[in-house]
Each structure stands twice: as C-alpha cells, then as structure tokens.
Design an enzyme around this catalytic site. Structure first.
Site, mmCIF file in Angstrom:
data_model
loop_
_atom_site.group_PDB
_atom_site.id
_atom_site.type_symbol
_atom_site.label_atom_id
_atom_site.label_comp_id
_atom_site.label_asym_id
_atom_site.label_seq_id
_atom_site.Cartn_x
_atom_site.Cartn_y
_atom_site.Cartn_z
ATOM 1 N N CYS A 9 -11.677 -7.969 -7.464
ATOM 2 C CA CYS A 9 -10.283 -7.558 -7.223
ATOM 3 C C CYS A 9 -9.262 -8.382 -7.999
ATOM 4 C CB CYS A 9 -9.985 -7.578 -5.733
ATOM 5 S SG CYS A 9 -10.953 -6.353 -4.807
ATOM 6 N N ASP A 29 -6.620 -10.521 -1.105
ATOM 7 C CA ASP A 29 -7.784 -10.311 -0.243
ATOM 8 C C ASP A 29 -8.493 -11.556 0.296
ATOM 9 O OD1 ASP A 29 -7.171 -7.766 -1.226
ATOM 10 O OD2 ASP A 29 -8.917 -7.664 -2.513
ATOM 11 N N LYS A 83 -5.329 -1.966 1.001
ATOM 12 C CA LYS A 83 -5.771 -1.204 -0.156
ATOM 13 C C LYS A 83 -7.260 -0.920 -0.039
ATOM 14 C CE LYS A 83 -6.488 -5.218 -3.201
ATOM 15 N NZ LYS A 83 -7.904 -5.068 -3.477
#
Length: 179
Positions: free
Chosen positions: A108, A13, A75
């Site tokens: 994350c 990310d 996601k």
C-alpha cells in the site's frame, strides 16, 4: 524542500494485528507516534488511511491517539489514489508535496507513492516509519520507490527540515518529543 505550508502527511494502514507483526513493529509505532505528534504541533495536515478496517481492525491505539479530531478514510484499494475519498481530500488541500509512512512498504505505501508520483506530486517516504512483515519486502518497496524518484527521509530529518531553525516557536516542544 518540504515546508509545513506546502505539504501533507499520508498515514497508511497502521492497523490491528498486522501492525504488531511487521518487522521492527515497536520502532515503527514509536517513530510514527513521534512523527505525528510533531506534525500536529507544526499544523501539517494529515490524511489517515485504513485498509479494510472491518477485516484488519482499527489503527493501533498508540498511533490513533495522536490523531484526535481526525477520521480515517477506509479503503479497499492498495493504492489510496484509487479511492475517491482520498483523492478528493488530497485535492482539496491544494498541496503538491506528500510525506508518506505506514505499512506495508511494498504494497500500500509503494502503490500509493508510485501513483502520487505519476500524478505529479512530490513524494517522500519516511524510511524509519514504514515497515512490512519481512525486512526483504520493506527494502524492496523502498528500492522500487527510489527507482521512481521518490526520495527517502527519516522522522528526525523531516521534522528538522520543517522546523528550519532552533529559534522556531515549536522547537522546544518538538525537541522533547524527538529526544
């Protein structure tokens, strides 16, 4: 030890405005650029993740340009392990050692690493290639991962671990990137 034949790299990310405002963002982006470039030379497989790309935007250009020929897995879950496409790709690689880096360390990256450890993967986090909006949250994320037995490493440490020797055919190309 991690070897190029037994590991996979998971990039988490590194997207949009968030990637530009995390703690030490310029260092983070440069370290990821170096790491990914070296891993590509060493033919280490990479799984590229993006959290809600419609909202957060794409991976920053400096990092994305190192990932030519690959496609990100979108996601919505904080832990990539709760995203079927990620788990399918990871299982298909048949590698039990996972190197992880990206943002945010305490959300994350942490949740993905913790779930991978729970699934019996050997996980290492690249400490100079992760960040969060605040240094405190980065440090907390790293601390919690260490408490789970997830070891830390650095860009240089892991690259030289994978090279194994100064007479490796990739050494000179990698040295130009690392220095």
């Amino acid at each position: 030890m991690f070897k190029k034949e037994n590991m996979v790299f998971v990039l988490v990310d590194v997207q949009g405005k968030l990637a530009r405002i995390v703690h030490d963002s310029e260092d983070l982006i440069e370290n990821l650029r170096k790491l990914i470039s070296c891993l590509r030379i060493l033919n280490v497989p990479i799984i590229w993740l993006e959290q809600y790309p419609e909202g957060l935007g794409p991976t920053v250009e400096e990092v994305a340009e190192q990932l030519e020929g690959l496609a990100p897995i979108p996601k919505m879950t904080f832990s990539a392990c709760k995203t079927e496409a990620f788990m399918d790709e990871l299982r298909a690689m048949k590698r039990q050692k996972v190197l992880i880096a990206g943002i945010e360390t305490h959300i994350c990256v942490y949740q993905t690493a913790a779930d991978l450890k729970e699934l019996n993967y050997d996980v290492q986090v690249v400490e100079d290639a992760v960040s969060s909006r605040t240094l405190v949250n980065k440090e907390l994320g790293l601390e919690k991962m260490k408490a789970l037995g997830i070891l830390g490493t650095s860009v240089e440490m892991v690259v030289y671990e994978l090279l194994e020797s100064a007479d490796a055919k990739e050494f000179k190309r990698i040295l130009r990137i690392i220095k």
